[in-house]
Design a protein around this motif. Structure first.
Motif, PDB file in Angstrom:
ATOM      1  N   MET A   1      30.521  36.673  37.223  1.00 31.86           N
ATOM      2  CA  MET A   1      31.357  36.935  36.061  1.00 31.86           C
ATOM      3  C   MET A   1      32.130  38.238  36.218  1.00 31.86           C
ATOM      4  N   HIS A   2      31.425  39.335  36.613  1.00 32.25           N
ATOM      5  CA  HIS A   2      32.096  40.631  36.714  1.00 32.25           C
ATOM      6  C   HIS A   2      33.153  40.666  37.806  1.00 32.25           C
ATOM      7  N   LYS A   3      33.029  39.802  38.817  1.00 36.22           N
ATOM      8  CA  LYS A   3      34.038  39.765  39.877  1.00 36.22           C
ATOM      9  C   LYS A   3      35.389  39.342  39.306  1.00 36.22           C
ATOM     10  N   ASN A   4      35.384  38.356  38.431  1.00 36.13           N
ATOM     11  CA  ASN A   4      36.627  37.927  37.794  1.00 36.13           C
ATOM     12  C   ASN A   4      37.121  38.967  36.806  1.00 36.13           C
ATOM     13  N   LEU A   5      36.214  39.670  36.183  1.00 33.85           N
ATOM     14  CA  LEU A   5      36.590  40.723  35.241  1.00 33.85           C
ATOM     15  C   LEU A   5      37.402  41.802  35.956  1.00 33.85           C
ATOM     16  N   TYR A   6      36.987  42.191  37.155  1.00 29.84           N
ATOM     17  CA  TYR A   6      37.720  43.193  37.928  1.00 29.84           C
ATOM     18  C   TYR A   6      39.123  42.710  38.265  1.00 29.84           C
ATOM     19  N   PHE A   7      39.231  41.437  38.630  1.00 24.73           N
ATOM     20  CA  PHE A   7      40.542  40.871  38.945  1.00 24.73           C
ATOM     21  C   PHE A   7      41.455  40.932  37.730  1.00 24.73           C
ATOM     22  N   TRP A   8      40.962  40.437  36.589  1.00 20.51           N
ATOM     23  CA  TRP A   8      41.778  40.402  35.380  1.00 20.51           C
ATOM     24  C   TRP A   8      42.113  41.795  34.881  1.00 20.51           C
ATOM     25  N   ALA A   9      41.176  42.722  34.996  1.00 18.16           N
ATOM     26  CA  ALA A   9      41.450  44.101  34.570  1.00 18.16           C
ATOM     27  C   ALA A   9      42.557  44.711  35.426  1.00 18.16           C
ATOM     28  N   ALA A  10      42.483  44.507  36.742  1.00 15.29           N
ATOM     29  CA  ALA A  10      43.520  45.041  37.640  1.00 15.29           C
ATOM     30  C   ALA A  10      44.863  44.363  37.377  1.00 15.29           C
ATOM     31  N   LEU A  11      44.853  43.070  37.131  1.00 13.80           N
ATOM     32  CA  LEU A  11      46.085  42.340  36.867  1.00 13.80           C
ATOM     33  C   LEU A  11      46.726  42.800  35.552  1.00 13.80           C
ATOM     34  N   ILE A  12      45.928  42.931  34.517  1.00 12.23           N
ATOM     35  CA  ILE A  12      46.456  43.384  33.223  1.00 12.23           C
ATOM     36  C   ILE A  12      46.967  44.809  33.333  1.00 12.23           C
ATOM     37  N   TRP A  13      46.225  45.666  34.047  1.00 14.35           N
ATOM     38  CA  TRP A  13      46.674  47.052  34.218  1.00 14.35           C
ATOM     39  C   TRP A  13      47.991  47.110  34.994  1.00 14.35           C
TER      40      TRP A  13
END
Length: 125
Positions: A1-13
């Motif tokens: 779960m947290h692996k996708n969270l890092y992706f989405w956080a970087a993408l949104i940022w």
């Protein structure tokens, strides 16, 4: 779960950076501090590099702890250069600035230094 969270956080940022760097504001209330925009650039890329590192560290299967560091640094720097080029080509109120690129690199470098200082680049077993 947290692996996708890092992706989405970087993408949104990345989207936040693109918006604030490409939006054509009449005047941006940054206060009276000289070159505060350079601090903003450094902050943007400090966060982007950190989020990118967390994503690459979670995804890359590498024995080297330097690979996610290099990928995140180069991603942040190349993204920043791309934004500067886009500012020059796509906006009428913004222009490319080599000092913005240097500020981006400063933020990315500070991120890597703190990642190394706190040992976050070490693979946990």
């Amino acid at each position: 779960m947290h692996k996708n969270l890092y992706f989405w956080a970087a993408l949104i940022w990345s989207g936040v950076i693109a918006f604030f760097c490409l939006a054509q504001f009449e005047s941006v209330p940054l206060g009276d501090v000289t070159n505060i925009d350079k601090l903003v650039h450094a902050f943007f890329h400090f966060v982007l590099t950190t989020l990118s590192f967390l994503f690459f560290r979670s995804k890359l299967v590498s024995k080297s702890s330097i690979t996610p560091l290099l990928f995140s640094f180069f991603f942040s720097v190349l993204f920043g250069i791309g934004i500067e080029v886009a500012q020059n080509l796509m906006t009428t109120t913004r222009q490319a600035d080599v000092y913005d690129v240097l500020a981006n690199m400063t933020g990315a470098t500070l991120s890597l230094l703190l990642i190394i200082l706190f040992g976050l680049n070490k693979k946990s077993r």
